[in-house]
Design a protein around this motif. Structure first.
Motif, mmCIF file in Angstrom:
data_model
loop_
_atom_site.group_PDB
_atom_site.id
_atom_site.type_symbol
_atom_site.label_atom_id
_atom_site.label_comp_id
_atom_site.label_asym_id
_atom_site.label_seq_id
_atom_site.Cartn_x
_atom_site.Cartn_y
_atom_site.Cartn_z
ATOM 1 N N ASP A 1 0.866 -1.178 0.000
ATOM 2 C CA ASP A 1 0.000 0.000 0.000
ATOM 3 C C ASP A 1 0.901 1.225 0.000
ATOM 4 O OD1 ASP A 1 -2.887 1.050 0.517
ATOM 5 O OD2 ASP A 1 -1.629 2.122 1.965
ATOM 6 N N ILE A 2 0.836 2.018 -1.080
ATOM 7 C CA ILE A 2 1.809 3.087 -1.299
ATOM 8 C C ILE A 2 1.098 4.424 -1.519
ATOM 9 C CG2 ILE A 2 3.689 3.868 -2.803
ATOM 10 C CD1 ILE A 2 4.132 0.913 -3.534
ATOM 11 N N ARG A 3 1.638 5.490 -0.970
ATOM 12 C CA ARG A 3 1.120 6.831 -1.222
ATOM 13 C C ARG A 3 1.373 7.205 -2.684
ATOM 14 N NH1 ARG A 3 4.260 9.063 1.812
ATOM 15 N NH2 ARG A 3 5.472 10.395 0.419
ATOM 16 N N ARG A 4 0.374 7.758 -3.360
ATOM 17 C CA ARG A 4 0.472 8.063 -4.794
ATOM 18 C C ARG A 4 1.702 8.899 -5.138
ATOM 19 N NH1 ARG A 4 -3.622 7.322 -8.508
ATOM 20 N NH2 ARG A 4 -5.603 6.483 -7.663
ATOM 21 N N SER A 5 2.009 9.859 -4.313
ATOM 22 C CA SER A 5 3.104 10.782 -4.612
ATOM 23 C C SER A 5 4.475 10.272 -4.192
ATOM 24 C CB SER A 5 2.837 12.125 -3.917
ATOM 25 O OG SER A 5 2.710 11.935 -2.505
ATOM 26 N N ALA A 6 4.520 9.056 -3.634
ATOM 27 C CA ALA A 6 5.791 8.557 -3.102
ATOM 28 C C ALA A 6 6.794 8.229 -4.202
ATOM 29 C CB ALA A 6 5.544 7.327 -2.231
ATOM 30 N N ARG B 1 -3.924 6.711 -2.240
ATOM 31 C CA ARG B 1 -3.000 5.591 -2.127
ATOM 32 C C ARG B 1 -3.215 4.588 -3.257
ATOM 33 N NH1 ARG B 1 -0.441 6.286 2.585
ATOM 34 N NH2 ARG B 1 0.607 4.276 2.416
ATOM 35 N N ILE B 2 -2.179 3.777 -3.518
ATOM 36 C CA ILE B 2 -2.176 2.804 -4.608
ATOM 37 C C ILE B 2 -1.728 1.456 -4.062
ATOM 38 C CG2 ILE B 2 -1.065 2.169 -6.795
ATOM 39 C CD1 ILE B 2 -0.812 5.078 -7.471
ATOM 40 N N ARG B 3 -2.303 0.380 -4.602
ATOM 41 C CA ARG B 3 -1.866 -0.979 -4.281
ATOM 42 C C ARG B 3 -0.950 -1.485 -5.394
ATOM 43 N NH1 ARG B 3 -5.531 -3.345 -0.527
ATOM 44 N NH2 ARG B 3 -5.878 -1.710 1.041
ATOM 45 N N ALA B 4 0.186 -2.011 -5.007
ATOM 46 C CA ALA B 4 1.143 -2.564 -5.971
ATOM 47 C C ALA B 4 1.403 -4.028 -5.643
ATOM 48 C CB ALA B 4 2.454 -1.775 -5.953
ATOM 49 N N GLY B 5 1.059 -4.918 -6.575
ATOM 50 C CA GLY B 5 1.340 -6.338 -6.403
ATOM 51 C C GLY B 5 2.720 -6.658 -6.940
ATOM 52 N N ASN C 1 1.404 -5.792 -10.918
ATOM 53 C CA ASN C 1 0.128 -5.110 -11.165
ATOM 54 C C ASN C 1 0.007 -3.893 -10.264
ATOM 55 O OD1 ASN C 1 -1.485 -5.982 -8.630
ATOM 56 N ND2 ASN C 1 -0.746 -7.931 -9.467
ATOM 57 N N ILE C 2 -0.782 -2.940 -10.717
ATOM 58 C CA ILE C 2 -1.015 -1.692 -9.990
ATOM 59 C C ILE C 2 -2.505 -1.395 -10.047
ATOM 60 C CG2 ILE C 2 -0.491 0.778 -9.851
ATOM 61 C CD1 ILE C 2 2.041 0.157 -11.543
ATOM 62 N N ARG C 3 -3.069 -1.005 -8.929
ATOM 63 C CA ARG C 3 -4.486 -0.634 -8.916
ATOM 64 C C ARG C 3 -4.743 0.379 -7.810
ATOM 65 N NH1 ARG C 3 -7.321 -3.383 -4.922
ATOM 66 N NH2 ARG C 3 -6.277 -5.157 -3.943
ATOM 67 N N PRO C 4 -5.783 1.179 -7.945
ATOM 68 C CA PRO C 4 -6.102 2.167 -6.907
ATOM 69 C C PRO C 4 -6.513 1.482 -5.612
ATOM 70 C CG PRO C 4 -7.254 2.650 -8.961
ATOM 71 C CD PRO C 4 -6.681 1.276 -9.101
ATOM 72 N N SER C 5 -6.255 2.131 -4.517
ATOM 73 C CA SER C 5 -6.718 1.627 -3.236
ATOM 74 C C SER C 5 -8.221 1.805 -3.138
ATOM 75 C CB SER C 5 -6.031 2.376 -2.087
ATOM 76 O OG SER C 5 -6.625 2.036 -0.847
ATOM 77 N N LEU C 6 -8.909 0.802 -2.581
ATOM 78 C CA LEU C 6 -10.353 0.888 -2.391
ATOM 79 C C LEU C 6 -10.705 1.694 -1.150
ATOM 80 C CD1 LEU C 6 -11.331 -2.810 -3.224
ATOM 81 C CD2 LEU C 6 -11.404 -0.828 -4.741
ATOM 82 N N ILE C 7 -9.711 2.027 -0.348
ATOM 83 C CA ILE C 7 -9.946 2.709 0.921
ATOM 84 C C ILE C 7 -9.665 4.204 0.820
ATOM 85 C CG2 ILE C 7 -9.316 2.794 3.365
ATOM 86 C CD1 ILE C 7 -8.520 -0.149 3.154
#
Length: 251
Positions: free
Chosen positions: A162-167, A207-211, A197-203
């Motif tokens: 779970d990563i901050r978009r601007s990181a 933030r972004i989810r990176a697999g 894979n990359i997808r937006p966080s549902l929460i």
């Protein structure tokens, strides 16, 4: 849970699937209160009988309600080696049946097992990260530049972050070198990750989810990921998730 019969895994089973013998009865209480329709599998004839757990006692026996009779009756089940198998949400639970017999009230019984296995339904089984704020992933971008990321889940060969978009800029196929898992002062050996894979966080929109998958891992990398995933899964099953790190090889 809907009824589904699972064939047991025969032969030698990977020790990583063994349930902690200290917590077997507590796990049985959780799994079978109430539990799904299960089966007793005859290892020699490959026939099975469908059963459900009626009740059990920690020091004596399991008691089964017979849900569906085998076409050839029950006689061979008294003498042949048998395996109890049950499909649960967390995987396939099985153990060797000892002392199977019929009771006067129409129930079947067997001795409480001393060993049992909980086998996951897919090889690359992911487990959610523990609620441990000290457990993080350390990602290196270049000399003097690094990022500490929250861990969503982990498998034997990969991790979801779970990563901050601007990181940082994320791109599928990008390789991060020299990463590690850390908890307080403990760290794994360094490993490389490739973004799959990359997808937006549902929460949170920010933030972004990176697999990510281990990239050209060493044997030590694989062992430490396996140890971490197994420790988290086992501690969650044993209801001691806050102490997961005690069984991880690198902590």
């Amino acid at each position: 849970m809907s009824f589904k019969i699972y064939q047991p895994d025969l032969g030698e089973i990977d020790p990583k699937y063994n349930l902690d013998s200290r917590f077997l009865f507590k796990n049985f209480e959780k799994f079978f209160s109430p539990g799904p329709v299960s089966a007793i599998f005859n290892s020699q004839s490959s026939q099975l009988i469908q059963v459900s757990i009626d009740n059990f006692d920690a020091k004596t026996v399991f008691k089964f309600k017979l849900e569906e009779m085998s076409q050839n009756g029950l006689h061979s089940f008294w003498s042949d080696p048998c395996i109890f198998v049950s499909g649960l949400e967390v995987g396939k639970l099985q153990f060797s049946v000892q002392g199977l017999r019929a009771l006067d009230n129409g129930l079947l019984s067997c001795a409480i097992p001393k060993e049992a296995q909980l086998i996951q339904r897919r090889e690359d089984f992911r487990v959610p990260a523990p609620p441990d704020r000290a457990f993080k992933a350390l990602i290196y971008f270049s000399v003097g530049k690094e990022m500490i990321s929250d861990i969503v889940d982990i498998s034997d060969k990969g991790i979801q972050l779970d990563i901050r978009r601007s990181a940082t800029e994320l791109e599928v196929g990008k390789v991060w070198s020299g990463c590690s898992l850390e908890r307080l002062q403990a760290r794994t050996s360094k490993f490389d990750l490739i973004i799959r894979n990359i997808r937006p966080s549902l929460i949170e929109e920010s933030r972004i989810r990176a697999g990510c998958e281990l990239y050209q891992p060493t044997r030590l990398n694989l062992n430490e990921f396996l140890s971490t995933r197994t420790a988290i899964q086992s501690s969650r099953v044993d209801r001691r998730i806050n102490y997961w790190y005690q069984d991880a090889s690198w902590c």
